[in-house]
Design an enzyme around this catalytic site. Sequence first.
Site, PDB file in Angstrom:
ATOM      1  N   HIS A 249       0.845  -1.195   0.000  1.00 13.59           N
ATOM      2  CA  HIS A 249       0.000   0.000   0.000  1.00 13.59           C
ATOM      3  C   HIS A 249       0.878   1.243   0.000  1.00 13.59           C
ATOM      4  O   HIS A 249       1.929   1.288   0.652  1.00 13.59           O
ATOM      5  CB  HIS A 249      -0.914   0.012   1.233  1.00 13.59           C
ATOM      6  CG  HIS A 249      -2.056   0.978   1.121  1.00 13.59           C
ATOM      7  ND1 HIS A 249      -1.941   2.303   1.463  1.00 13.59           N
ATOM      8  CD2 HIS A 249      -3.333   0.807   0.698  1.00 13.59           C
ATOM      9  CE1 HIS A 249      -3.099   2.914   1.260  1.00 13.59           C
ATOM     10  NE2 HIS A 249      -3.961   2.032   0.797  1.00 13.59           N
TER      11      HIS A 249
ATOM     12  N   GLU B 148      -7.818  -3.204  -1.031  1.00 17.31           N
ATOM     13  CA  GLU B 148      -8.332  -3.415  -2.377  1.00 17.31           C
ATOM     14  C   GLU B 148      -8.498  -4.903  -2.681  1.00 17.31           C
ATOM     15  O   GLU B 148      -9.449  -5.302  -3.371  1.00 17.31           O
ATOM     16  CB  GLU B 148      -7.416  -2.764  -3.416  1.00 17.31           C
ATOM     17  CG  GLU B 148      -7.565  -1.262  -3.536  1.00 17.31           C
ATOM     18  CD  GLU B 148      -6.866  -0.497  -2.419  1.00 17.31           C
ATOM     19  OE1 GLU B 148      -5.962  -1.084  -1.768  1.00 17.31           O
ATOM     20  OE2 GLU B 148      -7.238   0.666  -2.179  1.00 17.31           O
TER      21      GLU B 148
END
Length: 367
Positions: A254, A309
Amino acid sequence: MAKVTGLEGVVAGETDIGLVDGEKGFLVYRGYWAKELAVSKCYEEVAFLLWNGRLPSPKELALLKQEMAESRALPEYLRGMIDLLPASVPLMLVLQSAVAALGVPENASWPPTLKQAVRLTAILPVIIAYRYRRLQGLPVVEPLADLGHAANYLYMLTGKVPENAHVQALSAYLILCMEHGMNASTFAGRVVLSTESDMCAAVCGSIGAMKGPLHGGAPSEVISMLEEIGTKENAEPWIRKVLDHKGKIMGFGHRIYKTKDPRAEALQIATQEMIGKDESFDLAIHVEHTAIRLLEEYKPGRRLFTNVEFYAAAILRALELDPEIFTPTFTSGRIVGWTSHILEQAGSNRIFRPQSVYTGPMPATGI
């Protein structure tokens, strides 16, 4: 003057609403760990917390649920307007248009109010489901007063009362979408509101920012990866091939979080009931475990973990939601954070007016 691109690292204000600390892996809502709220509270409870700064009493929660149920009514003029929009108009622009149209008869005022925030939060999923089913040629499903926020959304999309495991997973996802600091869409909403415009106009600004793929892009790349892998047996050879060619495994690592993504940690817990009951979700879990093992083998010490995600893709795919509504679904969660920031901005408002550095030519002659 040092050049700052995209205002990165620039403090644009103070907030009591949320904290994002990527180095430590912290996501805090009003003094509570977001990942704990996502697995222990319902959507309405966390919305109340962000709007009011405290968790509701049982009576306050019941009143909020009642108000949200009453606020889901989609006016006839709005249904007509949505029906007139061509099928080619993206759903995010339909949302933006519908919210703008709501602003005139119902919500145009200064300062913004909590009642307006509740109305917008309740009606966004109704607009999404209405537009989606109309485009599919399906009968519109009206919301049920006795279903909560997440359950109603699934019910209005599918026409079936959803399973508890699916409601729990979607509710946790929507809670973790609610707030994430001074991101682009939240900042856009606060900038619009700072001019003493109304809440609907500010939310339209936020939706416009969320529509951009650099901010609100759906986890479509993760879904494409899972569909390409196809089976558990194919997971390891597929991932090894990508890593051998220095490719990227989507849904891992991330930009902000340098440790485990707390939102992914919460969704791991919230989706336990789905394991063993859904082939699509089981494949995603298998891919996750395989990818983490191989990433450590190929990139030792990098500590590349699953991000939100990946789990968003796994959940939305398991729920059989159309990819077209992924970003609008994310938006229906983030609306609580936007409206919380809008209310906070109004409480001590000062118009945003940053400076810029002129880099163009000067006139040939002086004055």
